[in-house]
Motif scaffolding. Structure first.
Motif, PDB file in Angstrom:
ATOM      1  N   GLU A  40       0.763   4.064  -3.026  1.00 18.44           N
ATOM      2  CA  GLU A  40       0.499   5.491  -2.832  1.00 18.44           C
ATOM      3  C   GLU A  40       1.619   6.348  -3.387  1.00 18.44           C
ATOM      4  O   GLU A  40       1.376   7.435  -3.905  1.00 18.44           O
ATOM      5  CB  GLU A  40       0.302   5.794  -1.340  1.00 18.44           C
ATOM      6  CG  GLU A  40      -1.018   5.313  -0.805  1.00 18.44           C
ATOM      7  CD  GLU A  40      -1.185   5.624   0.680  1.00 18.44           C
ATOM      8  OE1 GLU A  40      -0.323   6.327   1.246  1.00 18.44           O
ATOM      9  OE2 GLU A  40      -2.166   5.155   1.253  1.00 18.44           O
ATOM     10  N   THR A  41       2.852   5.872  -3.304  1.00 19.17           N
ATOM     11  CA  THR A  41       3.992   6.633  -3.803  1.00 19.17           C
ATOM     12  C   THR A  41       4.007   6.678  -5.327  1.00 19.17           C
ATOM     13  O   THR A  41       4.246   7.733  -5.915  1.00 19.17           O
ATOM     14  CB  THR A  41       5.311   6.020  -3.292  1.00 19.17           C
ATOM     15  OG1 THR A  41       5.251   5.935  -1.870  1.00 19.17           O
ATOM     16  CG2 THR A  41       6.493   6.868  -3.699  1.00 19.17           C
ATOM     17  N   TYR A  42       3.744   5.534  -5.975  1.00 20.80           N
ATOM     18  CA  TYR A  42       3.842   5.427  -7.431  1.00 20.80           C
ATOM     19  C   TYR A  42       2.483   5.132  -8.071  1.00 20.80           C
ATOM     20  O   TYR A  42       2.393   4.335  -9.011  1.00 20.80           O
ATOM     21  CB  TYR A  42       4.837   4.330  -7.806  1.00 20.80           C
ATOM     22  CG  TYR A  42       6.210   4.553  -7.248  1.00 20.80           C
ATOM     23  CD1 TYR A  42       7.054   5.504  -7.794  1.00 20.80           C
ATOM     24  CD2 TYR A  42       6.666   3.811  -6.166  1.00 20.80           C
ATOM     25  CE1 TYR A  42       8.320   5.718  -7.279  1.00 20.80           C
ATOM     26  CE2 TYR A  42       7.931   4.014  -5.643  1.00 20.80           C
ATOM     27  CZ  TYR A  42       8.755   4.963  -6.215  1.00 20.80           C
ATOM     28  OH  TYR A  42       9.999   5.170  -5.701  1.00 20.80           O
ATOM     29  N   GLU A  43       1.437   5.783  -7.599  1.00 19.43           N
ATOM     30  CA  GLU A  43       0.079   5.465  -8.034  1.00 19.43           C
ATOM     31  C   GLU A  43      -0.123   5.667  -9.533  1.00 19.43           C
ATOM     32  O   GLU A  43      -0.725   4.830 -10.206  1.00 19.43           O
ATOM     33  CB  GLU A  43      -0.917   6.322  -7.245  1.00 19.43           C
ATOM     34  CG  GLU A  43      -2.355   5.989  -7.509  1.00 19.43           C
ATOM     35  CD  GLU A  43      -3.281   6.746  -6.585  1.00 19.43           C
ATOM     36  OE1 GLU A  43      -4.495   6.582  -6.763  1.00 19.43           O
ATOM     37  OE2 GLU A  43      -2.807   7.483  -5.703  1.00 19.43           O
ATOM     38  N   ASP A  44       0.375   6.757 -10.084  1.00 24.09           N
ATOM     39  CA  ASP A  44       0.160   7.047 -11.502  1.00 24.09           C
ATOM     40  C   ASP A  44       0.834   6.004 -12.398  1.00 24.09           C
ATOM     41  O   ASP A  44       0.229   5.516 -13.363  1.00 24.09           O
ATOM     42  CB  ASP A  44       0.682   8.445 -11.838  1.00 24.09           C
ATOM     43  CG  ASP A  44      -0.079   9.527 -11.092  1.00 24.09           C
ATOM     44  OD1 ASP A  44      -1.264   9.292 -10.766  1.00 24.09           O
ATOM     45  OD2 ASP A  44       0.508  10.597 -10.837  1.00 24.09           O
ATOM     46  N   GLN A  45       2.070   5.649 -12.081  1.00 21.43           N
ATOM     47  CA  GLN A  45       2.782   4.667 -12.894  1.00 21.43           C
ATOM     48  C   GLN A  45       2.137   3.280 -12.779  1.00 21.43           C
ATOM     49  O   GLN A  45       2.022   2.552 -13.777  1.00 21.43           O
ATOM     50  CB  GLN A  45       4.260   4.567 -12.477  1.00 21.43           C
ATOM     51  CG  GLN A  45       5.065   5.796 -12.796  1.00 21.43           C
ATOM     52  CD  GLN A  45       5.107   6.790 -11.638  1.00 21.43           C
ATOM     53  OE1 GLN A  45       4.325   6.706 -10.706  1.00 21.43           O
ATOM     54  NE2 GLN A  45       6.024   7.740 -11.726  1.00 21.43           N
ATOM     55  N   VAL A  46       1.717   2.927 -11.584  1.00 20.72           N
ATOM     56  CA  VAL A  46       1.089   1.617 -11.387  1.00 20.72           C
ATOM     57  C   VAL A  46      -0.229   1.537 -12.138  1.00 20.72           C
ATOM     58  O   VAL A  46      -0.527   0.526 -12.789  1.00 20.72           O
ATOM     59  CB  VAL A  46       0.884   1.333  -9.878  1.00 20.72           C
ATOM     60  CG1 VAL A  46       0.042   0.091  -9.659  1.00 20.72           C
ATOM     61  CG2 VAL A  46       2.217   1.183  -9.181  1.00 20.72           C
ATOM     62  N   ASP A  47      -1.033   2.593 -12.086  1.00 18.53           N
ATOM     63  CA  ASP A  47      -2.315   2.588 -12.795  1.00 18.53           C
ATOM     64  C   ASP A  47      -2.118   2.486 -14.302  1.00 18.53           C
ATOM     65  O   ASP A  47      -2.850   1.752 -14.987  1.00 18.53           O
ATOM     66  CB  ASP A  47      -3.111   3.835 -12.446  1.00 18.53           C
ATOM     67  CG  ASP A  47      -3.668   3.788 -11.033  1.00 18.53           C
ATOM     68  OD1 ASP A  47      -3.716   2.691 -10.445  1.00 18.53           O
ATOM     69  OD2 ASP A  47      -4.060   4.858 -10.517  1.00 18.53           O
ATOM     70  N   ALA A  48      -1.133   3.210 -14.849  1.00 20.00           N
ATOM     71  CA  ALA A  48      -0.869   3.146 -16.282  1.00 20.00           C
ATOM     72  C   ALA A  48      -0.421   1.735 -16.677  1.00 20.00           C
ATOM     73  O   ALA A  48      -0.880   1.185 -17.690  1.00 20.00           O
ATOM     74  CB  ALA A  48       0.192   4.174 -16.664  1.00 20.00           C
ATOM     75  N   PHE A  49       0.462   1.150 -15.889  1.00 18.40           N
ATOM     76  CA  PHE A  49       0.922  -0.209 -16.184  1.00 18.40           C
ATOM     77  C   PHE A  49      -0.220  -1.216 -16.059  1.00 18.40           C
ATOM     78  O   PHE A  49      -0.325  -2.150 -16.866  1.00 18.40           O
ATOM     79  CB  PHE A  49       2.070  -0.597 -15.247  1.00 18.40           C
ATOM     80  CG  PHE A  49       2.592  -1.969 -15.481  1.00 18.40           C
ATOM     81  CD1 PHE A  49       3.411  -2.235 -16.557  1.00 18.40           C
ATOM     82  CD2 PHE A  49       2.255  -3.001 -14.617  1.00 18.40           C
ATOM     83  CE1 PHE A  49       3.893  -3.517 -16.788  1.00 18.40           C
ATOM     84  CE2 PHE A  49       2.726  -4.281 -14.838  1.00 18.40           C
ATOM     85  CZ  PHE A  49       3.547  -4.541 -15.920  1.00 18.40           C
ATOM     86  N   ALA A  50      -1.089  -1.044 -15.056  1.00 18.88           N
ATOM     87  CA  ALA A  50      -2.210  -1.969 -14.861  1.00 18.88           C
ATOM     88  C   ALA A  50      -3.185  -1.895 -16.032  1.00 18.88           C
ATOM     89  O   ALA A  50      -3.732  -2.926 -16.452  1.00 18.88           O
ATOM     90  CB  ALA A  50      -2.922  -1.663 -13.552  1.00 18.88           C
ATOM     91  N   GLU A  51      -3.418  -0.706 -16.576  1.00 15.70           N
ATOM     92  CA  GLU A  51      -4.302  -0.577 -17.738  1.00 15.70           C
ATOM     93  C   GLU A  51      -3.714  -1.300 -18.947  1.00 15.70           C
ATOM     94  O   GLU A  51      -4.425  -1.992 -19.679  1.00 15.70           O
ATOM     95  CB  GLU A  51      -4.539   0.894 -18.058  1.00 15.70           C
ATOM     96  CG  GLU A  51      -5.425   1.601 -17.067  1.00 15.70           C
ATOM     97  CD  GLU A  51      -5.530   3.095 -17.324  1.00 15.70           C
ATOM     98  OE1 GLU A  51      -4.962   3.580 -18.331  1.00 15.70           O
ATOM     99  OE2 GLU A  51      -6.181   3.776 -16.517  1.00 15.70           O
ATOM    100  N   PRO A 110       0.805  -1.228   0.000  1.00 18.94           N
ATOM    101  CA  PRO A 110       0.000   0.000   0.000  1.00 18.94           C
ATOM    102  C   PRO A 110       0.836   1.276   0.000  1.00 18.94           C
ATOM    103  O   PRO A 110       0.491   2.254  -0.674  1.00 18.94           O
ATOM    104  CB  PRO A 110      -0.837  -0.109   1.277  1.00 18.94           C
ATOM    105  CG  PRO A 110      -0.906  -1.549   1.560  1.00 18.94           C
ATOM    106  CD  PRO A 110       0.400  -2.116   1.101  1.00 18.94           C
ATOM    107  N   VAL A 111       1.949   1.275   0.717  1.00 25.59           N
ATOM    108  CA  VAL A 111       2.818   2.460   0.748  1.00 25.59           C
ATOM    109  C   VAL A 111       3.441   2.688  -0.619  1.00 25.59           C
ATOM    110  O   VAL A 111       3.486   3.823  -1.115  1.00 25.59           O
ATOM    111  CB  VAL A 111       3.906   2.289   1.833  1.00 25.59           C
ATOM    112  CG1 VAL A 111       4.890   3.435   1.789  1.00 25.59           C
ATOM    113  CG2 VAL A 111       3.267   2.183   3.207  1.00 25.59           C
ATOM    114  N   LEU A 112       3.906   1.623  -1.246  1.00 25.42           N
ATOM    115  CA  LEU A 112       4.483   1.746  -2.578  1.00 25.42           C
ATOM    116  C   LEU A 112       3.446   2.192  -3.601  1.00 25.42           C
ATOM    117  O   LEU A 112       3.744   2.985  -4.499  1.00 25.42           O
ATOM    118  CB  LEU A 112       5.119   0.428  -3.008  1.00 25.42           C
ATOM    119  CG  LEU A 112       6.394   0.034  -2.275  1.00 25.42           C
ATOM    120  CD1 LEU A 112       6.819  -1.365  -2.661  1.00 25.42           C
ATOM    121  CD2 LEU A 112       7.495   1.034  -2.559  1.00 25.42           C
TER     122      LEU A 112
END
Length: 133
Positions: free
Chosen positions: A90-101, A86-88
């Motif tokens: 919150e820190t990298y939310e934009d990159q994670v969301d783009a990769f998940a899409e 969860p901490v990671l």
């Protein structure tokens, strides 16, 4: 030299738990358990092939993890992941969301190919009902 003093016992606050909160939690838990049992029934009866294959894949992954490490190690790894992911995120939310899409689009594309090549060729007949003697 020593002075003894008699103190009154400490005041312990009275704890009263409200009944409506526990009834709400029990009701929500009952609903979720019934939903889980319905999903398990669908998987075991063969009504939903996608869920059945996902269950097989999940159990296969769990068996591989079980062969690699013991239960305490797996429990420790899960504990560390539950506190760090969860901490990671919150820190990298934009990159994670783009990769998940991107990953979701690729998985859907691969599933469509798998559906055309394999799943569509499996004959689907009516389910037989068991006769009770």
């Amino acid at each position: 030299y020593f002075r003894l003093s008699i103190r009154s016992p400490p005041q312990i606050p009275e704890v009263i738990l409200p009944e409506d909160i526990f009834l709400g939690v029990a009701s929500a838990l009952r609903i979720e358990l019934n939903r889980a049992f319905a999903i398990l029934r669908d998987i075991s009866s063969g009504k939903d092939l996608k869920k059945f294959l996902m269950a097989i894949a999940g159990l296969w992954v769990l068996s591989i993890l079980g062969n690699c490490c013991n239960f305490l190690t797996l429990l420790f790894v899960c504990f560390v992941l539950l506190h760090s992911v969860p901490v990671l995120y919150e820190t990298y939310e934009d990159q994670v969301d783009a990769f998940a899409e991107k990953a979701e689009a690729e998985i859907k594309k691969q599933y469509a190919v798998f559906n055309v090549k394999v799943l569509s060729k499996i004959p689907k007949g009516p389910l037989k009902t068991m006769k009770l003697a």
